[in-house]
Design a protein around this motif. Structure first.
Motif, mmCIF file in Angstrom:
data_model
loop_
_atom_site.group_PDB
_atom_site.id
_atom_site.type_symbol
_atom_site.label_atom_id
_atom_site.label_comp_id
_atom_site.label_asym_id
_atom_site.label_seq_id
_atom_site.Cartn_x
_atom_site.Cartn_y
_atom_site.Cartn_z
ATOM 1 N N CYS A 521 0.832 -1.289 -0.083
ATOM 2 C CA CYS A 521 0.052 -0.209 0.028
ATOM 3 C C CYS A 521 0.938 1.087 0.092
ATOM 4 O O CYS A 521 0.464 2.301 -0.806
ATOM 5 C CB CYS A 521 -1.001 0.261 1.276
ATOM 6 S SG CYS A 521 -2.320 -1.308 1.203
ATOM 7 N N ALA A 522 1.892 1.158 0.674
ATOM 8 C CA ALA A 522 2.870 2.230 0.821
ATOM 9 C C ALA A 522 3.366 2.802 -0.474
ATOM 10 O O ALA A 522 3.434 3.792 -0.889
ATOM 11 C CB ALA A 522 3.793 2.115 1.952
ATOM 12 N N MET A 523 3.670 1.517 -1.222
ATOM 13 C CA MET A 523 4.548 1.760 -2.639
ATOM 14 C C MET A 523 3.208 2.342 -3.510
ATOM 15 O O MET A 523 3.781 3.282 -4.340
ATOM 16 C CB MET A 523 5.082 0.575 -3.078
ATOM 17 C CG MET A 523 6.239 0.095 -2.140
ATOM 18 S SD MET A 523 6.838 -1.507 -2.554
ATOM 19 C CE MET A 523 7.240 -1.497 -4.343
ATOM 20 N N LEU A 524 2.010 2.003 -3.492
ATOM 21 C CA LEU A 524 1.158 2.230 -4.496
ATOM 22 C C LEU A 524 0.941 3.938 -4.014
ATOM 23 O O LEU A 524 0.673 4.723 -4.954
ATOM 24 C CB LEU A 524 -0.221 1.630 -4.025
ATOM 25 C CG LEU A 524 0.031 0.147 -4.841
ATOM 26 C CD1 LEU A 524 -1.400 -0.702 -4.405
ATOM 27 C CD2 LEU A 524 0.102 0.159 -6.189
ATOM 28 N N GLU A 525 0.875 4.310 -2.630
ATOM 29 C CA GLU A 525 0.610 5.701 -2.315
ATOM 30 C C GLU A 525 1.712 6.524 -2.724
ATOM 31 O O GLU A 525 1.595 7.410 -3.375
ATOM 32 C CB GLU A 525 0.842 5.674 -0.620
ATOM 33 C CG GLU A 525 0.170 6.943 0.018
ATOM 34 C CD GLU A 525 -1.469 7.025 -0.333
ATOM 35 O OE1 GLU A 525 -2.070 5.995 -0.432
ATOM 36 O OE2 GLU A 525 -1.741 7.988 0.055
ATOM 37 N N ILE A 526 3.125 6.084 -2.678
ATOM 38 C CA ILE A 526 3.962 6.661 -3.456
ATOM 39 C C ILE A 526 4.032 6.821 -5.076
ATOM 40 O O ILE A 526 4.124 7.880 -5.433
ATOM 41 C CB ILE A 526 5.448 6.035 -2.973
ATOM 42 C CG1 ILE A 526 5.745 6.110 -1.530
ATOM 43 C CG2 ILE A 526 6.330 6.504 -3.700
ATOM 44 C CD1 ILE A 526 6.694 5.316 -0.890
ATOM 45 N N GLU A 527 3.523 5.793 -5.416
ATOM 46 C CA GLU A 527 3.182 5.692 -6.770
ATOM 47 C C GLU A 527 2.118 6.762 -7.412
ATOM 48 O O GLU A 527 2.313 7.504 -8.384
ATOM 49 C CB GLU A 527 3.055 4.446 -7.495
ATOM 50 C CG GLU A 527 2.542 4.170 -8.910
ATOM 51 C CD GLU A 527 3.772 4.586 -9.809
ATOM 52 O OE1 GLU A 527 4.799 4.819 -9.255
ATOM 53 O OE2 GLU A 527 3.729 4.716 -10.984
ATOM 54 N N ARG A 528 1.046 7.060 -6.531
ATOM 55 C CA ARG A 528 0.072 7.821 -7.084
ATOM 56 C C ARG A 528 0.158 9.313 -6.530
ATOM 57 O O ARG A 528 -0.424 10.160 -7.023
ATOM 58 C CB ARG A 528 -0.949 7.308 -5.958
ATOM 59 C CG ARG A 528 -1.744 6.128 -6.467
ATOM 60 C CD ARG A 528 -3.448 6.041 -5.577
ATOM 61 N NE ARG A 528 -3.281 5.922 -4.358
ATOM 62 C CZ ARG A 528 -3.278 4.622 -3.705
ATOM 63 N NH1 ARG A 528 -3.317 3.480 -4.328
ATOM 64 N NH2 ARG A 528 -2.964 4.668 -2.407
ATOM 65 N N ASN A 529 1.453 9.458 -5.844
ATOM 66 C CA ASN A 529 1.763 10.915 -5.506
ATOM 67 C C ASN A 529 2.259 11.595 -6.595
ATOM 68 O O ASN A 529 3.223 11.555 -7.094
ATOM 69 C CB ASN A 529 2.794 10.945 -4.338
ATOM 70 C CG ASN A 529 2.955 12.268 -3.703
ATOM 71 O OD1 ASN A 529 3.330 13.342 -4.347
ATOM 72 N ND2 ASN A 529 2.364 12.471 -2.624
ATOM 73 N N VAL A 530 1.314 12.581 -6.893
ATOM 74 C CA VAL A 530 1.356 13.655 -8.097
ATOM 75 C C VAL A 530 2.899 14.345 -7.962
ATOM 76 O O VAL A 530 3.681 14.351 -8.797
ATOM 77 C CB VAL A 530 0.519 14.340 -8.184
ATOM 78 C CG1 VAL A 530 0.557 15.429 -9.570
ATOM 79 C CG2 VAL A 530 -0.924 13.567 -8.588
ATOM 80 N N ARG A 531 2.911 14.838 -6.818
ATOM 81 C CA ARG A 531 4.072 15.782 -6.385
ATOM 82 C C ARG A 531 5.620 14.961 -6.657
ATOM 83 O O ARG A 531 6.507 15.465 -7.488
ATOM 84 C CB ARG A 531 4.058 16.328 -5.159
ATOM 85 C CG ARG A 531 5.154 17.480 -4.811
ATOM 86 C CD ARG A 531 4.662 18.741 -5.075
ATOM 87 N NE ARG A 531 5.678 19.743 -4.806
ATOM 88 C CZ ARG A 531 6.416 20.516 -5.671
ATOM 89 N NH1 ARG A 531 6.475 20.160 -6.755
ATOM 90 N NH2 ARG A 531 7.202 21.358 -5.123
ATOM 91 N N LEU A 532 5.653 13.766 -6.266
ATOM 92 C CA LEU A 532 6.768 12.969 -6.490
ATOM 93 C C LEU A 532 7.270 12.793 -7.908
ATOM 94 O O LEU A 532 8.195 13.089 -8.389
ATOM 95 C CB LEU A 532 6.528 11.974 -5.704
ATOM 96 C CG LEU A 532 7.128 11.714 -4.139
ATOM 97 C CD1 LEU A 532 7.036 10.265 -3.747
ATOM 98 C CD2 LEU A 532 8.473 12.065 -3.880
ATOM 99 N N LYS A 533 6.032 12.672 -8.535
ATOM 100 C CA LYS A 533 6.241 12.439 -10.026
ATOM 101 C C LYS A 533 6.846 13.492 -10.810
ATOM 102 O O LYS A 533 7.509 13.423 -11.595
ATOM 103 C CB LYS A 533 4.891 11.920 -10.486
ATOM 104 C CG LYS A 533 5.057 11.268 -12.090
ATOM 105 C CD LYS A 533 3.658 10.704 -12.309
ATOM 106 C CE LYS A 533 3.794 10.482 -13.986
ATOM 107 N NZ LYS A 533 2.461 9.922 -14.478
ATOM 108 N N GLU A 534 5.953 14.773 -10.393
ATOM 109 C CA GLU A 534 6.546 15.945 -10.978
ATOM 110 C C GLU A 534 8.030 16.341 -10.548
ATOM 111 O O GLU A 534 8.785 16.869 -11.463
ATOM 112 C CB GLU A 534 5.640 17.199 -10.495
ATOM 113 C CG GLU A 534 4.222 17.153 -10.992
ATOM 114 C CD GLU A 534 3.375 18.461 -10.171
ATOM 115 O OE1 GLU A 534 2.236 18.586 -10.575
ATOM 116 O OE2 GLU A 534 3.972 18.787 -9.053
#
Length: 595
Positions: A521-534
């Motif tokens: 779940c934590a990894m999916l949460e990280i993956e969903r995070n828009v800011r991190l991706k930006e």
DNA sequence: ATCGCGTGCCAC
DNA sequence: AAACGTGGCACGCGAT
């Protein structure tokens, strides 16, 4: 290098020979069949219990399996933390498919490995290994000349040297011969008199022990031999500090030499292990593509729902003191980038507290600080008294101007008790028994049982929960994780183990599996995070309770904070557990620096 | 040479 | 009979 594909998208088209150059084909042929970068689901491998297997590199062709499994999943109810939530197909849609896609991305991303550094430490390691090996060979050949050419990695040869003519206590009737011949590689190119050098030579090994009666009752095994040398600290001339080998080889100078030689033997082996398992494979072309990144395969193929990693397995790289060559220093961020390395603190214990609803454990986590010290306090009355009377501190946060705590810390004043408590904390979830503890601690089974009782004293909920898991596995042949993954035990036997073995696995699976749920779940949460991706941050690796990301150094601190937030609240921004999730995260240039 | 298996050891 | 759960993998050695 010509055999290495330019990028992973070419891998699927290549033959196994071009991909894996040498002979690294698994017996199930997984590598050769499909190496596909598109998400391909592989469901319910016949030999596994957990619901989904998913991998890009290891997938077999799967559309058929997928259809057959869909109906299977739809037929199975999904219970999420005790609440009905539809079918396991919904679980698959919501969690496992996105997770699988994420794993594929991580595999493609890969981790940068500093191969120049690895080749440097390889030189050092090889030299140190040879030094230790020569030391042992030189000593052993004084007693048995051919030991000079023996293979130190061979258990059979080592046992022959130390236990010749002895009956194995553990397998009565089996007696090693007085001497035995072995065929060994002719590494040193020794030519027998009048003959040319050949690839192999035959050596004859006989016993080297002078006083066999000294160790007559012990078992014929490497474990026994390991306990022989107990080397004193340097400059200490205390003969009694030496171990069994001291007596066995006649004491005095010879006895000491024997202890040092046996120590050198195990040093040789441990260095050889580091070289052949880590330092060398991490430099090989067929794993690392030309940009120097290493792409392991991440699979959901375990019994409990953890990930496994292979070719190479990046989840078992040496850590802490065992990493004498700092192998983790070879895992680096690209120029201009940094790594964020984040791990959970006592994840499985927190899960255990949640699953069992154990008040004492929940309170201890709520109070924060050193969990093992708190466990020790709850176990021992004299420690409780000392804490109440403020003679020791559970933990201490230095204030400005303070150099040391006003009274001793619990972990210093009651170090032995805390060590026991810590070991119990780690062992209980695995189902360790009094017998196992008594072996570890070299105490009687009764004493170990008493210590276990102390641990369970204020954790009655844990014993009750463990009992319930045993009932579950007996009644339904299944146990469940937090998110509702099941582990199935057909016929109360698995992997040839006993009923007790199944019970231990049934106690462990929900804890280990729920921890894997949280990590997923934590990894999916990280993956969903828009800011991190930006900001350009990507997940690279997961090691059960730890994740590694890479991204631009300038945003490292920001990324670190976001990752901590995601991991602390891994269920769509919340934490559904009854305990806090502690996360430790660091911004570093290499994996080693995160220690 | 190549395999299958047992053993040992790295991680969490 | 075993006594601590989950993995991957290198190596030696006997069989093929």
């Amino acid at each position: 290098m010509t055999d290495v594909p330019k990028d992973l998208s070419e891998i699927g088209k290549a033959s196994k020979k071009t991909i894996f150059g040498k002979k690294k084909i698994r017996k199930d042929g997984a590598e050769g069949k499909i190496v596909n970068v598109e998400p391909v689901e592989k469901l319910q491998r016949e030999d596994r219990n957990m619901w989904i297997c998913y991998s890009s590199r290891d997938s077999m062709n799967t559309l058929k399996l997928y259809e057959s499994l869909k109906s299977k999943l739809e037929a199975k109810e999904w219970i999420f933390d005790g609440c009905p939530r539809g079918t396991m197909y919904d679980f698959y849609e919501e969690y496992l498919r996105p997770f699988g896609a994420l794993l594929v991305k991580m595999e493609r991303e890969g981790m940068l490995v500093d191969r120049g550094y690895l080749s440097e430490i390889e030189k050092i390691a090889v030299a140190e290994r040879n030094l230790a090996a020569d030391k042992f060979r030189k000593w052993a050949s004084k007693y048995c000349p051919d030991a000079k050419y023996m293979n130190i990695n061979s258990d059979a040869q080592i046992l022959q040297l130390f236990f010749a003519g002895r009956e194995n206590r553990d397998t009565p009737g089996e007696t090693l011969p007085q001497s035995k011949t072995f065929r060994v590689p002719n590494d040193q190119s020794v030519a027998p008199e009048g003959k040319r050098t050949s690839k192999f030579r035959t050596i004859k090994l006989c016993g080297i022990v002078e006083n066999p009666e000294v160790t007559f009752s012990s078992s014929v095994s490497l474990d026994t031999l390991k306990t022989w040398p107990e080397l004193p600290d340097q400059d200490v001339e205390e003969v009694s500090l030496y171990g069994t080998a001291y007596e066995v080889f006649g004491g005095g100078k010879k006895g000491k030499e024997a202890c040092h030689a046996i120590a050198a033997l195990f040093e040789t082996r441990s260095i050889a292990k580091l070289i052949s398992s880590f330092i060398v494979p991490l430099q090989e072309d067929h794993i690392s593509c030309k940009e120097g990144r290493i792409h392991c395969s991440l699979n959901i193929n375990t019994e409990t729902g953890r990930l496994s990693a292979r070719t190479p397995n990046l989840q078992n790289q040496p850590a802490l003191e065992k990493d004498r060559y700092k192998i983790r220093q070879a895992f680096v961020a690209a120029p201009g980038n940094s790594l964020v390395v984040a791990d959970y603190g006592q994840l499985e214990l927190r899960i255990l507290a949640h699953l069992t609803n154990c008040k004492s454990m929940l309170d201890a986590f709520k109070a924060g600080g050193d969990f093992h010290s708190r466990t020790a306090m709850n176990m021992y009355e004299h420690i409780r008294d000392a804490v109440h009377e403020k003679k020791v501190l559970l933990e201490w946060h230095p204030q400005p101007g303070q150099e040391k705590p006003p009274v001793p810390l619990l972990k210093d004043a009651f170090g032995a008790e805390r060590r026991k408590a810590k070991m119990l904390n780690f062992s209980i979830a695995y189902g360790k028994t009094a017998k196992g503890l008594s072996d570890d601690w070299k105490v009687t089974v009764d004493e170990a049982r008493d210590t276990l009782k102390l641990w369970y004293r204020d954790r009655k909920e844990v014993s009750a929960w463990q009992k319930r898991q045993k009932e579950l596995v007996r009644e339904k042949c299944e146990v469940y994780t937090l998110l509702g993954r099941s582990r199935h035990f057909p016929n109360m036997t698995h992997a040839g183990s006993s009923k007790k073995g199944v019970e231990r696995a049934a106690i462990n699976a929900p804890v280990q599996g729920s921890a894997a749920d949280v990590a997923m779940c934590a990894m999916l949460e990280i993956e969903r995070n828009v800011r991190l991706k930006e900001l350009g941050w990507r997940l690279l690796l997961q090691v059960h309770d730890e994740v590694i990301l890479e991204g631009p150094t300038e945003s490292a601190e920001t990324a670190r904070a976001i990752v901590v937030e995601c991991m602390s609240k891994p269920f769509y921004g919340t934490n559904i557990l009854k305990v806090e999730l502690a996360v430790d995260a660091k911004c570093v240039k290499s994996w080693y620096a995160a220690k």
